[in-house]
Every structure is written in structure tokens, then in C-alpha cells.
Enzyme design. Structure first.
Site, PDB file in Angstrom:
ATOM      1  N   LYS A 183      -6.267   6.585   0.966  1.00 29.16           N
ATOM      2  CA  LYS A 183      -5.861   6.997   2.325  1.00 29.16           C
ATOM      3  C   LYS A 183      -4.381   7.359   2.376  1.00 29.16           C
ATOM      4  CE  LYS A 183      -3.450   3.230   3.516  1.00 29.16           C
ATOM      5  NZ  LYS A 183      -2.076   3.187   4.043  1.00 29.16           N
ATOM      6  N   THR A 240      -3.192   5.504   9.212  1.00 25.70           N
ATOM      7  CA  THR A 240      -2.010   6.071   8.536  1.00 25.70           C
ATOM      8  C   THR A 240      -1.856   7.577   8.757  1.00 25.70           C
ATOM      9  OG1 THR A 240      -3.300   5.401   6.624  1.00 25.70           O
ATOM     10  CG2 THR A 240      -1.109   4.619   6.706  1.00 25.70           C
TER      11      THR A 240
END
Ligand SMILES: NC(=O)C1=CN([C@@H]2O[C@H](COP(=O)(O)OP(=O)(O)OC[C@H]3O[C@@H](n4cnc5c(N)ncnc54)[C@H](OP(=O)(O)O)[C@@H]3O)[C@@H](O)[C@H]2O)C=CC1
Ligand SMILES: O=C(CO)COP(=O)(O)O
Length: 318
Positions: A183, A240
Site C-alpha cells: 500500500k 495512506t
């Protein structure tokens, strides 16, 4: 169960603060001067300013004392973990080692559990990962994480859960660690898109196609799809890629906006993008966005050329 957190960065400090609600925790700082400052001021001004350290957190620079705990949380940058495990392998042997780091070791292509198995075969390896900013955990805001351990340990889950830190357990250590590692690569890409002014629609497209890459890669390496759809994969990707609190997003934003970025900040996605691109190439896994992030961070391509190259790829089924 006695607990030591190894690594007095933002995340290690935040976890120590949260776990101190359950009982005493020792926080190991590798730098003696840093440890002394924290002991004197009861705050980690260097890595997590503005948060007080509760009484239950003791700070130590003496690693051998910290290693006496039953449970050791590894909270150092991913590219430092291999050397740390190798250097202290003998003392870490019979311990439960919970990796809190997100990334893939560039030298070996391994995630944290692979490194633990390689250097400390007698240790029990677990992974604590998921959507959580250190500052949020330290302030006691509600957070949910994934705890991955092959032996399904409920006692570990209980020991590491606190009133505001809720852990879900899984035995899929591969999926949990790959979700957390990958990620960050797409957070850099999302930051780049926003920094370059390409808009929220482009970011949504990038997150979705990034998730497709994450799934493709992780399944090839033996992960379970539901782990990638959970907190450690999809959950952390969302956090994020959409928050300017993320250092990976911030680096991407600086690249997109052509602004300088402080190179001393921990940004795990840079090394992980390289490691992933290498692994993907050797296993013939299609990862065009990860490859672009690698080229961008190595300054081998401009933002504009990277975007054009992705848009010009042959049309395909979703
Ligand atoms: N910050 C966050 O919100 C989150 C971070 N994480 C993960 O946690 C990991 C650590 O990140 P974070 O705490 O934010 O990083 P920071 O940059 O805040 O701190 C890194 C810490 O690691 C220490 N360190 C560096 N090299 C070594 C080494 N060789 N041995 C021991 N300690 C070392 C540094 O010590 P020194 O101060 O002496 O340089 C520093 O205390 C990363 O993998 C990150 O992805 C996961 C979830 C959230
Ligand atoms: O992993 C994190 C949130 O879950 C922290 O992200 P950054 O390392 O990008 O700040």
C-alpha cells in the site's frame, strides 16, 4: 506477558503508549542520548512530539535488558530489520517477535516474517499491521489493526489489544505483511497524482488499479484474497492514499508538485517499490503502477511521461 518495543520511532513510541494501558512496557532506543532525553522530558520530541509518555513506559538503551521480555515488538524501518535480526539472532531465538514494520527487504525480497524465519528460526513470528498513524494511536483515538500469526494465538491478540486499539487476528502472515508493504507504493503514486493536480477521479482509478496489482502480486506469493480485502490491505491503502498525514503520500505529492522533500524521513514505499518491481519481473507478474513508482523515485521518468505511459497501455478487461 512482559513487552518490549524495539525501536523508539513514531510507531514504536505510539504502540508503547497504547500498550501501557495494560501494564508496564519497555521502549528500546538505539541511541543512548535519545533515551536520556526521553527519560528526562517524558516525551519523544525527536520522533513523536507533543505526546506525553505515561508512567508505565520505561525507556532503555540497554538492549540486553529489553530482550528479557516475553514479547518483542520490532518497530524499526524495514531495511534495518535484517541486520538487526542477524546481529542479535542468538538472544532472539526463543522469543515471540511481532513485526510492526511495513515493507519488503530489498536485499532478499523477503517480508518481516521471512527475515525472522531466516535469521531466528527458533522464534515465533507475528505481524501487526493495518491502517493507523502513530499520532492517532498515541492520542488514544480508536484504531483497528490486523495481527497475523500462523498459530492463531488468541493470547497474543489479547496481550496486544488495548481499550482503543482493536486487533483482528488471522493466520495469513504473507497476506498481512504484503498488504502493509504494497500500500505504501500506491500511496506514493496517489500523492503524485494529487501533487500534479490530476484530480480525485485519477486518484480513485489509481487506487483501484493499485489494489488489483496488490491482489495479483500477493495471491502469487501465497496470500489469501480476504486478507488483502481487510484492514492490512484495502484498509491501509485507503488511509495512506487519502491522508496527507502519510509520509509516503507526502513524498509522492512532492514529486508531483516538483517540490523538495526531506530525505531523512522514513518512507518505506521507495525501497519496497524497487523490491516489488524486481520480484514482479522475475515472476512475470504485471505491476505497471509499481514499475512507474520505481522509475519516478529513481528519477528515471518524469511525472508527465509516467502518466502518459500508464494511459497509453493497451485496453483490456477489468
Ligand atoms: N509512523 C506511523 O504512523 C507508522 C509506521 N509504521 C511502520 O513502522 C516502522 C517504523 O516507522 P516509524 O516509527 O514511523 O519511523 P521513524 O522514522 O519515526 O523512526 C524510526 C526509528 O527506527 C530507529 N532505527 C533506525 N535504524 C535502526 C536500527 N538499525 N536498529 C534499531 N532501530 C533503528 C530510529 O532510531 P533513531 O531515532 O536513533 O534514528 C528511529 O527511532 C516502518 O516500517 C513504518 O512503515 C507502521 C504504521 C504506522
Ligand atoms: O502505515 C501507515 C499508516 O497505516 C503510516 O504511513 P506512512 O509511513 O506513509 O506515514
Amino acid at each position: 506477558m512482559s513487552i518490549s518495543v524495539l525501536g523508539a520511532g513514531a510507531f514504536g513510541t505510539a504502540l508503547a503508549i497504547s500498550l501501557a494501558q495494560n501494564g508496564p512496557v519497555t521502549l528500546w532506543a538505539r541511541d543512548g542520548e535519545h533515551a536520556r532525553q526521553m527519560q528526562a522530558t517524558r516525551t519523544n520530541a525527536r520522533r513523536l512530539p507533543g505526546v506525553d509518555l505515561p508512567e508505565n513506559v520505561s525507556i532503555d538503551a540497554d538492549l540486553s535488558l529489553c530482550l528479557a521480555a516475553d514479547l518483542l515488538l520490532l518497530a524499526m524501518p524495514m531495511q534495518q530489520m535484517g541486520d538487526f535480526l542477524k546481529t542479535h539472532a542468538e538472544k532472539l531465538g526463543g522469543k515471540t517477535l511481532v513485526s510492526c514494520s511495513k515493507g519488503i527487504d530489498i536485499a532478499t525480497g523477503q517480508g518481516p516474517t521471512g527475515l525472522i524465519r531466516a535469521h531466528c528460526p527458533g522464534a515465533r513470528a507475528a505481524v501487526l499491521t493495518g491502517p493507523s498513524f502513530a499520532a492517532d494511536i498515541a492520542r488514544g483515538l480508536p484504531t483497528a489493526l490486523t495481527l497475523a500469526c500462523t498459530d492463531h494465538s488468541q493470547s497474543l491478540q489479547t496481550a496486544l489489544s488495548t481499550p482503543n486499539l482493536r486487533l483482528y487476528r488471522t493466520t495469513d502472515t504473507t497476506g498481512a505483511e504484503l498488504g502493509g508493504a504494497l500500500k505504501n507504493v500506491y500511496a506514493i503514486a496517489a500523492g503524485t497524482v494529487i501533487g500534479a493536480g490530476l484530480g480525485d477521479s485519477a486518484r480513485a482509478a489509481l487506487m483501484t488499479r493499485g489494489f488489483a496489482e496488490m491482489l495479483r502480486f500477493a495471491l502469487m506469493l501465497g496470500a489469501r484474497a480476504e486478507t488483502l480485502s481487510g484492514l492490512s490491505g484495502f484498509g491501509d491503502l485507503v488511509l495512506t492514499c487519502t491522508s496527507s498525514q502519510s509520509r509516503n503520500f507526502k513524498l509522492g505529492h512532492a514529486l508531483g508538485a516538483n517540490e523538495p522533500f526531506d530525505q531523512t524521513i522514513t518512507v518505506e514505499g521507495v525501497a519496497t517499490a524497487k523490491a516489488v518491481s524486481k520480484l514482479a519481473q522475475s515472476r512475470d507478474i504485471e505491476m505497471p503502477i509499481a514499475a512507474m513508482v520505481t522509475a519516478l523515485t529513481e528519477q528515471k521518468i518524469s511525472v508527465n511521461d509516467a502518466v502518459q505511459a500508464l494511459l497509453a497501455r493497451p485496453l483490456k478487461e477489468e
